[in-house]
Design a protein around this motif. Structure first.
Motif, PDB file in Angstrom:
ATOM      1  N   THR A  13       0.840  -1.197   0.000  1.00 15.21           N
ATOM      2  CA  THR A  13       0.000   0.000   0.000  1.00 15.21           C
ATOM      3  C   THR A  13       0.875   1.246   0.000  1.00 15.21           C
ATOM      4  O   THR A  13       2.095   1.155   0.162  1.00 15.21           O
ATOM      5  N   ASP A  14       0.256   2.409  -0.178  1.00 18.61           N
ATOM      6  CA  ASP A  14       1.043   3.645  -0.098  1.00 18.61           C
ATOM      7  C   ASP A  14       0.374   4.690   0.784  1.00 18.61           C
ATOM      8  O   ASP A  14       0.702   5.869   0.708  1.00 18.61           O
ATOM      9  N   GLY A  15      -0.549   4.251   1.609  1.00 22.21           N
ATOM     10  CA  GLY A  15      -1.189   5.254   2.455  1.00 22.21           C
ATOM     11  C   GLY A  15      -2.159   4.681   3.451  1.00 22.21           C
ATOM     12  O   GLY A  15      -2.132   3.494   3.757  1.00 22.21           O
ATOM     13  N   CYS A  16      -3.026   5.541   3.922  1.00 19.08           N
ATOM     14  CA  CYS A  16      -3.943   5.196   5.004  1.00 19.08           C
ATOM     15  C   CYS A  16      -5.244   4.608   4.493  1.00 19.08           C
ATOM     16  O   CYS A  16      -5.747   4.997   3.447  1.00 19.08           O
ATOM     17  N   SER A  17      -5.784   3.712   5.274  1.00 19.12           N
ATOM     18  CA  SER A  17      -7.125   3.212   4.984  1.00 19.12           C
ATOM     19  C   SER A  17      -8.131   4.321   5.295  1.00 19.12           C
ATOM     20  O   SER A  17      -7.904   5.152   6.172  1.00 19.12           O
ATOM     21  N   ASN A  18      -9.232   4.313   4.569  1.00 15.23           N
ATOM     22  CA  ASN A  18     -10.249   5.346   4.819  1.00 15.23           C
ATOM     23  C   ASN A  18     -11.662   4.798   4.656  1.00 15.23           C
ATOM     24  O   ASN A  18     -12.599   5.541   4.413  1.00 15.23           O
ATOM     25  N   GLN A  19     -11.779   3.474   4.788  1.00 10.28           N
ATOM     26  CA  GLN A  19     -13.100   2.859   4.627  1.00 10.28           C
ATOM     27  C   GLN A  19     -13.137   1.538   5.387  1.00 10.28           C
ATOM     28  O   GLN A  19     -12.208   0.748   5.315  1.00 10.28           O
ATOM     29  N   GLY A  20     -14.219   1.317   6.137  1.00  8.79           N
ATOM     30  CA  GLY A  20     -14.423   0.005   6.750  1.00  8.79           C
ATOM     31  C   GLY A  20     -13.706  -0.179   8.074  1.00  8.79           C
ATOM     32  O   GLY A  20     -13.315   0.777   8.743  1.00  8.79           O
TER      33      GLY A  20
END
Length: 246
Positions: A13-20
Motif C-alpha cells: 500500500t502507499d497510504g492510510c485506509s479510509n473505509q471500513g
C-alpha cells in the motif's frame, strides 16, 4: 518437529485506509488465526505521512509480521526480504515453543549456549527452505498507486521466482482493493507461480477509496474457505497448521 503450512498476508500500500474496519484490529484477528500480516509501504517521489507510517507499523505489529517503507524502485528486493524475514520469525517462534516444552519455563533460543543455538538456527533455516508456504497478496489500487503498479507486478514475479527456488511448496493468491464493483476483488486464485499476473495487471484500473481493513478481513475469509475445502476433500487428517505467529 511437526510443521504445517506457513500462512502470510502481504499487504502492499502507499497510504492510510479510509473505509471500513480498523486494519490494525483485523491484523490482530489474523494473528489469532495463525496468519502473519506483513506490510510494505511504497513511496515514489512523495512520502508517506505520519498517520500512514503509524498504520503500516501498527498493522504489522498486530499481525505478528514485518513492515518496511521503501521507494518503488527498491520494492522487489524488499518484498522478498520481508517475506523471508517473517518466515524465519514465525519459525523461530514455533521452535521456541518446542524448546519451552522440552526445557520448561520461558527459555528461548537466546538462552542456549552458542553451539546449541547455532544448531537450532540450522533447523530454522532448513525449515525455511522446506516448509509449505501460502502468501495471499493484497495490493492497494487506489488512485495514488497507479504509476507504482508495474513495479508491484515485477516485484511479485520476482518473489514467485525466489520462493520457488526453495524445495518447499508455495501457493500464492492476489487480491486488489478497491475492486471494480466492491471493496475487495480476487485477481488470482491459489497458484504455485505468478506468471499470469503479467496479463492481468495491465488491465487493472485504479482509483477510489482505500479499504484496507475490509481487504484483510476478506483475506481471512479466503484462507478459511480454503482450509474448510481442504478438510472436506483431504483424507489426511494429520495436516497441521501453525497456530501462532510471533
Amino acid at each position: 518437529m511437526k510443521t504445517g503450512t506457513l500462512k502470510q498476508i502481504l499487504l502492499i500500500t502507499d497510504g492510510c485506509s479510509n473505509q471500513g474496519e480498523d486494519p490494525i484490529a483485523m491484523a490482530a484477528l489474523a494473528k489469532e488465526q495463525g496468519i502473519t500480516v506483513n506490510v510494505i509501504g511504497v513511496m515514489e517521489h512523495d512520502v508517506i505521512d505520519e498517520q500512514g507510517m503509524n498504520e503500516i507499523e501498527g498493522i504489522a505489529m498486530s499481525g505478528g509480521g514485518v513492515s518496511q517503507v521503501v521507494y518503488a524502485q527498491q520494492l522487489s528486493q524488499t518484498v522478498q526480504m520481508v517475506t523471508r524475514k517473517a518466515m524465519t520469525q514465525t519459525l523461530q517462534g514455533v521452535v521456541n515453543k518446542e524448546l519451552q516444552q522440552i526445557l520448561g519455563g520461558e527459555k528461548t533460543m537466546e538462552d542456549l549456549p552458542p553451539e546449541q543455538r547455532g544448531e537450532v538456527m540450522e533447523v530454522v533455516d532448513e525449515l525455511g527452505e522446506t516448509v509449505e508456504l501460502e502468501v495471499l497478496v493484497l495490493v492497494d489500487t487506489s488512485a495514488s498507486m497507479k504509476h507504482k503498479l508495474p513495479t508491484v507486478k515485477e516485484a511479485l514475479l520476482d518473489l514467485s521466482l525466489s520462493l520457488n527456488a526453495r524445495s518447499g511448496d508455495n501457493r500464492f493468491s492476489v487480491f486488489v482493493f478497491p475492486g471494480k464493483k466492491k471493496d475487495v476483488e480476487k485477481l488470482l486464485d491459489w497458484t504455485p507461480k505468478l506468471e499470469s499476473l503479467t496479463s492481468i495487471f495491465s488491465k487493472l484500473t485504479t482509483g477510489g477509496i482505500t479499504p484496507t481493513g475490509p481487504a484483510i478481513r476478506e483475506a481471512l475469509t479466503y484462507f478459511k474457505k480454503k482450509r474448510s475445502l481442504r478438510s472436506l476433500l483431504s483424507r489426511d487428517d494429520d495436516e497441521s497448521f501453525f497456530e501462532e505467529s510471533v
